[in-house]
Enzyme design. Structure first.
Site, PDB file in Angstrom:
ATOM      1  N   GLY A 115     134.470 -12.069 -12.487  1.00 24.36           N
ATOM      2  CA  GLY A 115     135.168 -10.859 -12.062  1.00 24.36           C
ATOM      3  C   GLY A 115     135.455 -10.832 -10.572  1.00 24.36           C
ATOM      4  O   GLY A 115     136.169  -9.957 -10.096  1.00 24.36           O
ATOM      5  N   GLY A 116     134.879 -11.756  -9.823  1.00 27.74           N
ATOM      6  CA  GLY A 116     135.126 -11.796  -8.385  1.00 27.74           C
ATOM      7  C   GLY A 116     134.361 -10.753  -7.593  1.00 27.74           C
ATOM      8  O   GLY A 116     134.744 -10.395  -6.480  1.00 27.74           O
TER       9      GLY A 116
ATOM     10  N   ASN B  95     131.157 -11.004  -6.589  1.00 34.42           N
ATOM     11  CA  ASN B  95     130.027 -11.593  -5.862  1.00 34.42           C
ATOM     12  C   ASN B  95     130.006 -11.188  -4.387  1.00 34.42           C
ATOM     13  O   ASN B  95     131.054 -11.126  -3.745  1.00 34.42           O
ATOM     14  CB  ASN B  95     130.118 -13.126  -6.004  1.00 34.42           C
ATOM     15  CG  ASN B  95     128.970 -13.833  -5.323  1.00 34.42           C
ATOM     16  OD1 ASN B  95     129.027 -14.107  -4.141  1.00 34.42           O
ATOM     17  ND2 ASN B  95     127.927 -14.112  -6.077  1.00 34.42           N
TER      18      ASN B  95
ATOM     19  N   SER C  77     132.554  -7.207 -13.258  1.00 37.45           N
ATOM     20  CA  SER C  77     131.829  -8.476 -13.322  1.00 37.45           C
ATOM     21  C   SER C  77     131.692  -8.900 -14.775  1.00 37.45           C
ATOM     22  O   SER C  77     131.806  -8.089 -15.688  1.00 37.45           O
ATOM     23  CB  SER C  77     130.451  -8.352 -12.648  1.00 37.45           C
ATOM     24  OG  SER C  77     129.713  -7.278 -13.195  1.00 37.45           O
ATOM     25  N   THR C  78     131.453 -10.204 -14.978  1.00 37.27           N
ATOM     26  CA  THR C  78     131.444 -10.775 -16.326  1.00 37.27           C
ATOM     27  C   THR C  78     130.044 -11.249 -16.708  1.00 37.27           C
ATOM     28  O   THR C  78     129.200 -11.500 -15.842  1.00 37.27           O
ATOM     29  CB  THR C  78     132.374 -11.999 -16.389  1.00 37.27           C
ATOM     30  OG1 THR C  78     131.874 -12.995 -15.485  1.00 37.27           O
ATOM     31  CG2 THR C  78     133.800 -11.634 -16.021  1.00 37.27           C
TER      32      THR C  78
ATOM     33  N   SER D 117     120.818  -8.362 -12.290  1.00 41.21           N
ATOM     34  CA  SER D 117     119.900  -7.413 -12.926  1.00 41.21           C
ATOM     35  C   SER D 117     120.606  -6.071 -13.015  1.00 41.21           C
ATOM     36  O   SER D 117     121.296  -5.662 -12.076  1.00 41.21           O
ATOM     37  CB  SER D 117     118.609  -7.294 -12.118  1.00 41.21           C
ATOM     38  OG  SER D 117     117.706  -6.432 -12.777  1.00 41.21           O
ATOM     39  N   GLY D 118     120.466  -5.404 -14.132  1.00 41.18           N
ATOM     40  CA  GLY D 118     121.131  -4.119 -14.326  1.00 41.18           C
ATOM     41  C   GLY D 118     120.184  -2.966 -14.091  1.00 41.18           C
ATOM     42  O   GLY D 118     118.967  -3.129 -14.072  1.00 41.18           O
TER      43      GLY D 118
ATOM     44  N   GLU E 149     124.976 -20.718 -10.214  1.00 41.56           N
ATOM     45  CA  GLU E 149     126.170 -20.400  -9.414  1.00 41.56           C
ATOM     46  C   GLU E 149     127.227 -21.500  -9.499  1.00 41.56           C
ATOM     47  O   GLU E 149     127.849 -21.859  -8.501  1.00 41.56           O
ATOM     48  CB  GLU E 149     125.773 -20.110  -7.962  1.00 41.56           C
ATOM     49  CG  GLU E 149     124.779 -18.939  -7.861  1.00 41.56           C
ATOM     50  CD  GLU E 149     124.490 -18.455  -6.435  1.00 41.56           C
ATOM     51  OE1 GLU E 149     125.195 -18.881  -5.514  1.00 41.56           O
ATOM     52  OE2 GLU E 149     123.567 -17.642  -6.265  1.00 41.56           O
TER      53      GLU E 149
ATOM     54  N   TYR F 288     116.112  -1.855  -2.508  1.00 41.64           N
ATOM     55  CA  TYR F 288     117.549  -2.051  -2.320  1.00 41.64           C
ATOM     56  C   TYR F 288     117.970  -1.275  -1.072  1.00 41.64           C
ATOM     57  O   TYR F 288     117.923  -0.049  -1.056  1.00 41.64           O
ATOM     58  CB  TYR F 288     118.262  -1.530  -3.566  1.00 41.64           C
ATOM     59  CG  TYR F 288     119.715  -1.906  -3.687  1.00 41.64           C
ATOM     60  CD1 TYR F 288     120.107  -2.894  -4.587  1.00 41.64           C
ATOM     61  CD2 TYR F 288     120.697  -1.277  -2.929  1.00 41.64           C
ATOM     62  CE1 TYR F 288     121.438  -3.248  -4.722  1.00 41.64           C
ATOM     63  CE2 TYR F 288     122.036  -1.629  -3.059  1.00 41.64           C
ATOM     64  CZ  TYR F 288     122.395  -2.611  -3.957  1.00 41.64           C
ATOM     65  OH  TYR F 288     123.717  -2.965  -4.106  1.00 41.64           O
TER      66      TYR F 288
END
Lengths: 567, 567
Positions: free
Chosen positions: B139-140, B142, B210-211, B221-222, B274, B481
């Site tokens: 999905g780009g 990153n 994202s994919t 991680s979600g 990656e 975070y």
């Protein structure tokens, strides 16, 4: 000499302890029916004589042995024959048969007992400088052939016994993390943790005679993995000694981080590496406060399909048991047959009342399946979990019978390996093979394995036995653990190969893995390409060749050593 | 041309959507106070003009491009300038600043869109034959620099866009396993699962763009990882295309097994790789039936220490929430400031009653910390979990405020990345850095990071902001975070480096990892030796060099490419 204790050189466990059936009236009839062995008349082999063993002289250049002694001390390096034999094998059926019949292919040459990581580093460097082979040794309980030198190995083979490095170094009580030396045996490390109110919660069948380093090196799983996780989850930090460099030592340190996105997981490369990437010296493991309450409840299901379906439903539910286990009808029969003689009311309940209730439900007694489900936590939590599980069991036609059998299970759980020696003494082979598969494939795998084993028994012309339990439930599937036995003929190992191969092939042909928690070693490596694909093996082989170009670290395990070396 | 949609070439998300604050009266005062930026007077940059970009001609030999077209079709290979720019970067602050200021270092040369695994295999083989570089693209989204070619790369760089491979292929409803093509974006795969009553339960901040292949490749991680696990747990089976061999294709297949002891985990080598080990084409993921009930409860704690302690206590308890999250006082202030204007009773409750209650408890309003804890399952299960958690919150001095804020959180959770573009438009840099550490080290890491960031702001002479939340709880620790922002000076990227480096260094110096779920790329690789040790990096480098000797697969990511190649 060093005071590290080992199991019997010829069998499982400690001297003077063995399986006996005098107090188990159902056992002899069961064995007669299962494999045609009459225990009343069976000839019993003598304990093998160590002096009768043929052992080649060690490949142990004096200067190298002296160098090792200079590192670990004279008392902690040896080429003694008994030490060499003890460190050459694990306790697989193949190991035991060969050692009992004086067929030692290639014994290790030197055994060293380092005291700490600094000594391990020096031993590693000395061994690599010598172009020797290093095989780390924990408790010696491995049954996948992970400890044995390659047949025909011409270099010096050093067994690195981690037994002196056996301490729990500290407990981070805020984080539930304990630093533990790799050579700590299950009971010893658990006692050190328990003294401060903690448990690692990892209880493989080998628990009494295996080490945390060995658990990590072989991807072990304990019987309470539903709660505590497999060893890959339990191991958070790890220290591994590899050859040192000009400018730094060779200690690989993965810190104890709960989760990280730092590229391909080096931690997960070391876990399962069976000595091929270096010597594991220390593990930072997840530990838990000892639960307020622990209960193992027993249940019966009318048949195997109902039992499997119930375990699947539990895994999908809001319930969180610590153990989920159900035996097929044959293993249920085995459990009954190894029960001690019952007296008085116990006998009436177990032998009259219970069967009567089952018959009244329309069950066929030959089909019933025994299940153990464990619970831990606060009293309230345990009560709630039991209620959730009880409803699922009921929905699948099962019935609870309380904690009595569970208490017995808890007491006997580490005793099963002794049975193999008992059978071997009487000419019968017994062993285990385990797999894991998605829920949707468990029954097909099970049926295929039973059929494959029976076909193998037909092929070798013997009456054989195979039984199974499901344990270690996950969201997407579970482990199936098979135990099989037969009376051996002239070449028991050749017969064993027929049966064991048939079972392993049935695993991969039907969607199971070649091993859920026993590792690969040399016993399962013939199937690894069929499991993780040729390209998966190529990647693994690339890793091994890149980080151990001299093939000094336990070569030939997991995937065969490179062709150049083993011709 | 292909119909795969992409984010804005210059920023986050879809065209026409952006952050705005007209309905958030607290936002402008907050920004003024936090970083000294006056939104009323700040100059707003124009959207950058694509025509103004300087882009080198593609290194795209006609025969090679023709060969690619022969594989995927003319419509699915391109050297179009916009396609090249879109595929050159992710969405890190560094990416956005460079693209806005016409500083494209090394764009990709060719973009291909394969339709299936067979086409991927042919593209891989053609690229290796050409000695080209392949960079898989999902999905780009990153933000670790994982998508960018090495500066100075002289070979052809192919971006392999997986966007056409976006289907859920099947769901094994017995096992809770779904086969999903690697290029499926979060919302698209979730919709396909939801249509049959299932969810993957993986919701990273990047979810909308994202994919699943990207999640796996970067160890994502979600936000519901407490229940569903990190992507490494969710990914059970995986297919990866590597160069084919004389006698077989190069498809690496790890079957979906719940747990296995088949040596070092190749699955765990691919997860986080990656793009360096090949092209992930398909994942068999754990999926769950959509829960009967889902609730996110909000709580307040008097201060950060109390909030952290409560999260730790929950992780140790019998409770099993799906989300545990607590913001520090600064992030709590930010959350308040981004709330929409309240009216009527809402305003009275939030602005009068609640502060009054807090003051009556002796709380200092500047110190309060907002927490979200989520629950899923049957109504009874959710009720029980809430009760368990409620008791722990109370014990740590916190108070519940119901589901209102949680509903807002759920609605806004994927919107935060838009804020970065809003700030950049006005000359301010905003970015995130996340870590994980054992519970015992969370507060030291937090204090050190805040101090390091403030020292960095002093060094560059600006008023900066840093805020934090804890999320993703595990048995032994959690993720911290951090979000930070400052008004940039003449060289915003140089200033950014000072702040970002200070934060990353504080992570590793205090027992945290360099990344919990954003990956390594080139942004975090300078610290990887300090994280997993030089020997850990040597092992990883050995793996890469062994399985990609030509450095064709996304070289330079995770660990720098070999010195021979990058001089």
């Amino acid at each position: 000499m060093t005071d590290v204790e080992h199991m019997k050189w010829w069998g499982w466990g400690v001297d003077g302890v063995g399986f006996h059936h005098e107090d188990k009236p159902g056992f002899a009839p069961f064995v007669l029916n299962a494999v045609g062995l009459d225990l009343a008349t069976a000839e019993q082999a003598q304990q093998p004589a160590f002096d009768g063993l043929t052992l080649a002289d060690p490949v142990a250049p004096a200067a190298f042995v002296a160098a090792l002694a200079g590192i670990v001390g004279e008392d902690h390096v040896t080429t003694d024959a008994m030490e060499r034999v003890v460190h050459t094998y694990g306790k697989s059926l193949r190991d035991l048969v060969r050692i009992r019949s004086n067929r030692i292919a290639r014994a290790v040459d030197v055994v060293v007992y380092p005291a700490d990581e600094a000594e391990v580093q020096k031993v590693v460097d000395a061994a690599v400088a010598q172009d020797a082979v290093l095989i780390p040794f924990g408790g010696g309980s491995n049954i996948a052939g992970s400890l044995e030198p390659i047949p025909g190995e011409t270099r010096t083979v050093v067994s690195l016994d981690m037994g002196r490095m056996n301490r729990v170094l500290d407990i981070d009580t805020d984080s539930g993390l304990a630093r533990i030396e790799a050579g700590a045996l299950g009971p010893h490390l658990e006692a050190q943790l328990a003294a401060q109110g903690w448990t690692i919660g990892h209880f493989p069948d080998s628990f009494t005679h295996s080490t945390i380093g060995g658990w990590a090196a072989t991807r072990s799983s304990g019987m309470q993995s539903d709660k505590y996780g497999d060893i890959a989850q339990i191991v958070r930090g790890i220290r591994v000694v590899r050859p040192s460099h000009d400018d730094r030592d060779g200690v690989l340190v993965i810190p104890a981080i709960p989760s990280a996105s730092t590229g391909p997981s080096v931690r997960e490369m070391i876990v399962g590496s069976e000595g091929r990437l270096g010597v594991i010296t220390e593990i930072t493991a997840q530990v838990h406060r000892v639960a307020e309450l622990r209960e193992i409840q027993a249940y019966f299901f009318p048949n195997w399909e109902a039992g499997l379906a119930a375990m699947q439903a539990i895994s999908e539910s809001d319930a969180s048991p610590i153990i989920t286990r159900v035996s097929d009808s044959r293993e249920t029969g085995f459990s009954m047959a190894t029960s001690k003689e019952r007296h008085g009311m116990d006998a009436v309940l177990a032998e009259k009342v219970l069967p009567s209730i089952m018959r009244s439900k329309g069950w066929t007694l030959e089909d019933i399946c025994l299940s153990f489900i464990g619970f831990e936590g606060s009293a309230q939590h345990v009560a709630r979990q039991k209620k959730l599980v009880g409803a699922i069991v009921k929905k699948h036609g099962g019935m609870g019978v309380g904690t009595g059998p569970g208490v017995l299970y808890d007491q006997k759980k580490f005793d099963t390996p002794y049975l193999r020696d008992f059978l071997l003494d009487r000419g019968a082979a017994g062993d285990v093979s385990e797999t894991a598969a998605p829920w949707s494939k468990l029954l097909p795998v099970y049926n295929a394995v039973v059929a494959a084993a029976n076909a193998a028994y037909d092929e070798i012309g013997t009456k054989g036995w195979i039984m199974c339990h499901l344990s270690h439930s996950y969201h997407s599937g579970a482990c199936l653990y098979f135990t099989f036995a037969f009376v051996g003929g002239e070449d028991m190992l050749a017969e064993y190969d027929v049966v064991k191969s048939a079972i392993q092939q049935a695993f991969v042909d039907n969607g199971g893995t070649i091993s859920h928690h026993h590792g690969v070693g040399v016993e399962h490596s013939p199937w690894i390409e069929q499991d993780i694909s040729p390209e998966g093996v190529a990647v693994m082989r690339g890793l091994f060749s890149a980080v151990d170009p001299g093939e000094n670290f336990n070569p030939g395990k997991v995937v065969p050593a490179s062709r150049e070396r083993v011709s």
